[in-house]
Scaffold this active site. Structure first.
Site, short mmCIF file in Angstrom:
data_model
loop_
_atom_site.label_atom_id
_atom_site.label_comp_id
_atom_site.label_asym_id
_atom_site.label_seq_id
_atom_site.Cartn_x
_atom_site.Cartn_y
_atom_site.Cartn_z
N LYS A 142 0.82 -1.21 0.00
CA LYS A 142 0.00 0.00 0.00
C LYS A 142 0.86 1.26 0.00
O LYS A 142 0.65 2.20 -0.77
CB LYS A 142 -0.94 0.00 1.21
N GLY A 148 -4.85 -5.12 5.79
CA GLY A 148 -4.18 -6.10 4.94
C GLY A 148 -4.82 -7.47 5.00
O GLY A 148 -4.99 -8.14 3.97
N ARG A 149 -5.23 -7.91 6.18
CA ARG A 149 -5.80 -9.25 6.31
C ARG A 149 -7.24 -9.30 5.82
O ARG A 149 -7.84 -10.39 5.79
CB ARG A 149 -5.73 -9.70 7.77
N GLU A 167 -4.01 -11.80 14.39
CA GLU A 167 -3.63 -10.40 14.27
C GLU A 167 -4.79 -9.50 14.67
O GLU A 167 -4.60 -8.41 15.21
CB GLU A 167 -3.18 -10.08 12.84
N LYS A 170 9.62 -4.74 13.57
CA LYS A 170 10.06 -4.10 12.33
C LYS A 170 11.03 -2.96 12.63
O LYS A 170 12.06 -2.79 11.97
CB LYS A 170 8.85 -3.56 11.56
N HIS A 207 -3.23 -38.37 10.65
CA HIS A 207 -2.01 -39.15 10.87
C HIS A 207 -0.92 -38.30 11.51
O HIS A 207 0.25 -38.70 11.52
CB HIS A 207 -1.52 -39.72 9.55
N GLU A 241 10.25 -6.09 3.37
CA GLU A 241 10.38 -7.37 2.68
C GLU A 241 9.95 -7.27 1.22
O GLU A 241 10.63 -7.78 0.32
CB GLU A 241 9.54 -8.44 3.39
#
Length: 552
Positions: free
Chosen positions: A208, A275-276, A361, A516, A392, A214
């Site tokens: 954004k 964002g999520r 979050e 960060k 399993h 990153e």
């Protein structure tokens, strides 16, 4: 700022406390004494068929939970969100991800902005661009059509698109494959681009602000990869290549242009989209390209169907609200600390990872939206894997461990790839496992039943299953774009419900910021800055010394 209601001060909370005292769930007896339990506690939500009957609740407990939602103002806060009130209090923002999937022509003006016009304008631009790429009209700098789209993002700019792409891969019909790069570990980019042709690769840089560490690091590495692969050294040639092989999902047009991306190929979204909650915004551009604009709009339709259900359905029949309230019951009254999501669909193998960000979050908070401390435990650890793989691996803990782990089972009547093994429908066998696991968790196996099979001695206890392990079963006809939108929105509103009950702001994420900031302070020390190294704590200094000694 309106103070949140303290849930522990409500009459409903006192009722739930009373229900918990001496609570002894017995699903076997409950079902035996109430043949209508399954029918009464199974509800439909758009295309989703949701069976709540194997949860550890009575009608009285459910009534008290609904009362808790009423007393904490769940419906009122949902309405406030839809209307654009600034319910994201710490950032003074509206929360309008629901506006991303409203049908065109649904008027909504917030803070002087025509939200419908803004959303539909971006959606139309993405649709037009996707059509150009899919048709071959858009080509790379050498004139070859795009065969691979590589989305570079992190957090919500990665988890949503990759989950949806994997879930709906059977609908990718244009011969274009998507890949996703998120980790700053250079391995991620190196492996994802190793077999790609730079002439036919389109990169999507999703940030954004166009400042995410990153994402921008990986974008620069991808740009270097492109230039190297095309054998370009002249500035003019390099600029031309970037303009044909990179687009941006960002509103920071100055930074987009500085990177070299044509701002005509930048698609924005707004600060009221977390964002999520952004996969149905411009962040879904990779999906519009690979799956097609029509499929993307079907995905949005699924989201909207659930939004409308929550808006119009009474609390006692409101599926996301009830599921959120059940989570409150398990977390605050029965001591559950985690929640398993177990899709019986390999296509949903990234769904639990997506939900981890959405839920943890959002609700991993220890203060309420007015800054006061919370009065209850909040949040759960969400986790899971597709069945039957999980059977399993970790189901043993759910069946016979000492911890209460509520679990959601998700399945579809029709598979994407119907196959038979010696004439036997493999999907039917798969679904038999889905049904068997929820039955075993609910009803268990008594010592008497074990002994009746001939088992004796100490083995009886080992083979006894307590049962009364709560599950919710979610069925749908097939994993279509619309159904996937419904599933995502279901969990969005489950999360919202819990946040309102706890009085927290589910739409900020200050907890991710400190790390960060510290990373930026530590980076110079890694690069040999003595002053930066001296400013670190002893543990960090020790680890940096180890790194320096072993770095090749």
């Amino acid at each position: 700022m309106t103070a949140p209601v303290d849930p522990t001060s409500t009459a409903a909370w006192a009722e739930l406390d009373a229900h918990r005292d001496g609570f002894a769930p017995d699903l076997r007896t409950w079902f035996a004494n109430d043949p209508a339990r399954a029918e009464r506690l199974t509800l439909d939500l758009a295309d989703l068929h949701v069976d709540l009957s194997k949860n550890l609740v009575t009608d009285e407990i459910l009534a008290s939970l609904v009362k808790l939602a009423e007393e904490t103002g769940v419906a009122e806060r949902f309405a406030a969100m839809l209307q654009g009130e600034h319910i994201n209090t710490t950032e003074d923002r509206a929360v309008l991800h629901t506006a991303l999937r409203r049908p065109a022509g649904s008027p909504l003006v917030v803070d002087g902005q025509d939200i419908d016009a803004d959303v539909q304008g971006v959606l139309d631009r993405i649709t037009a661009f996707a059509d150009r790429v899919r048709s071959g009209e858009w080509t790379g700098v050498t004139g070859k059509r795009v065969t691979h789209v590589v989305n570079i993002g992190i957090g919500g700019s990665d988890l949503g698109p990759v989950m949806v792409y994997e879930a709906l891969a059977p609908y990718a019909d244009a011969g274009i494959e998507a890949r996703f790069i998120s980790n700053i570990d250079p391995t991620d980019l190196a492996q994802k681009t190793a077999d790609l042709d730079p002439e036919t690769t389109l990169f999507i840089v999703a940030s954004k602000t166009f400042t995410t560490l990153e994402t921008l690091t990986n974008a620069r590495l991808a740009r270097d990869w492109l230039w190297s692969g095309l054998g370009l050294s002249a500035d003019e040639e390099r600029a031309g290549a970037v303009s044909k092989h990179f687009i941006a999902l960002s509103t920071a047009l100055d930074k987009v242009a500085e990177f070299g991306i044509d701002t005509d190929n930048a698609f924005g979204f707004w600060d009221w989209v977390g964002g999520r909650y952004s996969v149905d915004s411009a962040i879904g551009a990779s999906l519009a390209i690979t799956l097609g604009p029509d499929r993307f709009r079907e995905l949005l339709d699924g989201f909207h169907a659930v939004d409308e259900h929550v808006r119009t359905t009474p609390l006692e029949k409101n599926v996301p609200v009830l599921m959120g309230l059940l989570n409150v019951w398990y977390t605050n009254f029965l001591g559950a600390q985690s929640h398993a999501v177990l899709p019986y669909a390999q296509q949903l193998h990234r769904f639990a990872a997506y939900l981890q960000q959405l839920t943890m979050e959002s609700n991993g908070k220890s203060v309420r939206w007015d800054g006061s401390p919370v009065t209850t435990d909040t949040g759960e650890v969400f986790w899971g894997e597709p069945g039957t793989n999980g059977q399993h691996a970790f189901y043993q803990l759910i069946h016979q461990g000492t911890r209460l782990i509520p679990a959601d089972f998700i399945a579809f009547a029709n598979p994407a790839y119907p196959l038979a093994d010696g004439g036997r429908d493999v999907h039917g066998l798969f679904l038999a496992n889905f049904l068997a696991q929820t039955k075993a968790l609910a009803f268990g196996k008594t010592a008497e039943e074990v002994e009746a099979e001939g088992t004796t001695g100490a083995l009886v206890a080992a083979r006894t299953f307590e049962g009364n392990r709560p599950t919710t079963s979610i069925f749908a006809p097939a994993l279509t774009p619309k159904v996937l939108g419904e599933l995502i929105a279901l969990y969005e509103h489950i999360t919202f419900t819990q946040g309102v009950v706890w009085g927290i702001n589910s739409f900020d994420q200050w907890g991710v910021e400190l790390g960060k900031q510290l990373a930026l302070q530590i980076a110079p020390a890694i690069e040999g800055d003595a002053e930066a190294l001296a400013s670190q704590d002893p543990s960090t200094q020790s680890l940096l010394a180890y790194y320096a000694a072993h770095r090749r």
